[in-house]
Design an enzyme around this catalytic site. Structure first.
Site, PDB file in Angstrom:
ATOM      1  CE  LYS A 170      -1.856  -1.490   3.910  1.00  0.00           C
ATOM      2  NZ  LYS A 170      -0.982  -2.518   4.492  1.00  0.00           N
ATOM      3  CE1 TYR A 223      -4.163  -0.847   6.340  1.00  0.00           C
ATOM      4  CE2 TYR A 223      -3.856  -2.675   7.845  1.00  0.00           C
ATOM      5  CZ  TYR A 223      -4.281  -2.184   6.629  1.00  0.00           C
ATOM      6  OH  TYR A 223      -4.840  -3.048   5.709  1.00  0.00           O
TER       7      TYR A 223
END
Length: 616
Positions: A8, A333
């Site tokens: 990501k 996250y």
């Protein structure tokens, strides 16, 4: 040239910060030392749909634009599995960037998350483009500077993790085989062409629906019955207190939960106790207890709390956490199943606390009192999984820039983090036991010695305990009165999205087989932190689940589906069986094909039953 492919953009950014930027390009960044960094957005490729594997001459539905479903085309067991780029334009553009960079590299580094899915995510792209270059593996559980540097200095051969890739591939393909085949077979067998009723089947989706349906039935069929509690008002030289009757093991009239449900036994006990004017202290104990700071939030934890406090759906909480992470960059996250924090991030505490104080006006005073030298048990490298717990970052944010949902969730995350930097909660627990007419009565009291982190977490206090007077063993106590109260047994509570998420995570608690229970517990239940909210949303979208306020129920359509779905598919044991075989695949003691053959055998049996039902 060395090419880093991150799972990501946030991981790519963390790596780039350590390597040093030379030039930013569209979809990749050139760094010092002939290093190039590019990234994915999660899975960029997806499994092809069944139409890719069935005969070309099958008629196409005018309504869907896809081939019609026919029982004679089942089972669909691909011999050569096909992956396709996801339809999103941004995904296709990023894949094109990666495709261009791979041939230029001498070495490629897989920077997927440190788990099975992260391993597969990058490996499948490399295989999709036929990569033959050497591949290394970057493996870290946190994105702080120290962790990233350590990972860069300890790159391993990617082949070392091949078992993890195969296990992820096995889960992906088995789920496809089960869902695509049984959904078609059961839909065709139990509905007509004129009135097609979708019976969607999934390894996680169907047991989740079964969880809710079972709870609904338990509530519907529940019959409340009375039970009896006895309390005594006690007086001693040092003061007075209340004590509660505890049934002896040989007490008659108890139910399986140890409650006195026999009215006759209650009447007899009342008559016996009302004659008593005094009792004897049989135990007087005082123990200092400590309660450590609450661990950081996992996604399931904060989904449950946000559901209870604010009535947020699981998806709302996930989306809000994601926004705090991606848009405001003030939280870590969110798709984490972990409640612990890496020890390498402990030194960041002063910066994070300062960011909280600057961002949240109502926590500024509390943040000033926090002691960043206190290291709670939450900091534990040995307990870190693919991601660490959800915490604030060093980046402050304007409070006014957050919407109402973001404010509520960020406040929860920040307050839980600040709790780590206050002392343990310490309290004295006093226990008094009495003998009154041969019956046992107990009293529990609590005196706070050090409020610690609980001093500003009043909502954490769940049990109100009385302050007990000083007594000694064998001391006589006067019985001022005995009271009996009739209560009614209560049914279990309906699921909310928060409690359903928690039940999915702790599904092992309802499984009896010890081996299956262990596998489900080790595998963190059914679904993953990243998918559970989406599964509930999908069940609601298909009309199998319905919400009313916080409450969530199985619909009539959901109950109808469960009547025709194979028992094993409704049972979380299927996930345990999956996990047992996938562990063998990961360890290299079992083959991917053998695992898939086992799934195909089961699916074929169920399709044969469906065809027989349909008269084929």
């Amino acid at each position: 040239m060395r090419l880093f492919i991150a799972e990501k953009p946030s991981v790519a950014k963390a790596i780039v910060n350590e390597l040093g930027v030379v030039k930013r390009n569209n979809g990749y960044i050139e760094c010092s030392g002939q290093n190039y960094v590019t990234w994915c957005f999660g899975h960029l490729l997806e499994q092809a749909e069944p139409d890719a594997y069935t005969a070309e001459d099958i008629p196409v539905s005018k309504k869907t634009g896809k081939k019609i479903w026919r029982m004679q085309d089942l089972p669909i067991f691909p011999t050569q599995w096909k992956l396709l780029p996801k339809s999103d334009k941004g995904v296709k553009a990023q894949l094109k960037v990666i495709k261009t960079l791979i041939p230029k590299a001498q070495t490629i580094v897989n920077c997927g998350d440190p788990d099975r899915e992260g391993q597969l995510l990058v490996d499948e792209i490399l295989e999709f483009y036929g990569n033959k270059k050497p591949v290394l593996r970057f493996w870290v559980s946190a994105q702080d500077s120290a962790s990233i540097r350590k990972g860069l200095g300890n790159l391993q051969p990617n082949s070392k993790y091949n078992g993890m890739k195969l296990a992820a591939l096995g889960r992906q393909r088995a789920d496809w085989l089960l869902g695509m085949n049984l959904t078609r077979a059961l839909t065709l067998a139990h509905s007509s062409r004129e009135e097609r009723r979708l019976i969607a089947v999934g390894r996680v989706q169907t047991p989740t629906l079964q969880l809710v349906a079972s709870r609904d039935l338990a509530i519907k069929n529940f019959k409340s019955i009375p039970f009896y509690n006895f309390n005594a008002d006690i007086k001693v030289a040092g003061g007075s207190f209340k004590a509660t009757w505890k049934a002896a093991e040989n007490q008659k009239g108890l139910d399986e939960s140890g409650r006195l449900v026999s009215k006759e036994a209650a009447i007899a006990l009342k008559q016996k106790l009302q004659q008593a004017k005094s009792g004897v202290i049989t135990k007087a104990e005082e123990v200092l207890k400590k309660q450590v700071q609450p661990k950081a939030y996992s996604l399931a934890d904060i989904q449950l709390e946000a559901s209870n406090k604010f009535g947020f759906s699981a998806q709302e909480t996930l989306d809000t956490c994601q926004s705090l992470y991606e848009n405001h960059k003030c939280a870590s996250y969110p798709r984490s199943d972990c409640q612990f924090l890496p020890e390498s991030q402990f030194d960041d505490a002063p910066s994070v606390i300062a960011a909280v104080a600057k961002s949240i006006p109502d926590l500024a005073a509390l943040a000033k009192k926090a002691n960043p030298s206190i290291k709670s048990p939450t900091w534990n490298d040995k307990k870190i999984t693919a991601h660490h717990g959800i915490i604030p970052t060093c980046q402050s944010v304007s409070w006014e820039a957050l919407n109402e949902k973001e404010k509520k969730i960020y406040f929860l995350i920040a307050k839980r983090y600040l709790s780590q930097f206050f002392p343990e909660h310490q309290y004295l627990v006093k226990t008094i036991e009495l003998d009154i007419a041969g019956e046992k009565f107990c009293a529990h009291g609590k005196t706070v010695k050090v409020a610690g982190w609980k001093g500003f977490n009043e909502e954490e206090e769940k049990e109100e305990l009385q302050v007990l007077p000083k007594v000694t063993k064998d001391e006589r106590a006067a019985v001022a009165g005995i009271s009996v109260k009739q209560d009614m047994t209560k049914p279990p509570a309906y699921f909310t999205e928060g409690t359903l998420i928690a039940a999915m995570e702790k599904i092992h608690t309802i499984v009896e087989n010890p081996e299956h229970k262990k596998l489900l517990k080790e595998g963190d239940g059914i679904g993953t932190p990243a998918t559970r909210a989406a599964i509930i949303t999908e069940l609601k979208k298909k009309g199998y689940l319905a919400s009313k306020g916080k409450k969530i129920n199985a619909s009539e359509v959901g109950f109808a589906l469960l009547k025709v779905v194979p028992e094993l598919v409704k049972n979380p044991v299927l996930t345990a069986m999956f996990e047992r075989k996938l562990k063998d695949v990961e360890a290299g003691t079992g083959s991917l094909q053998d695992f898939l053959n086992t799934q195909q055998k089961f699916i074929l049996q169920e399709i044969t039953k469906a065809k027989k039902l349909a008269g084929i």
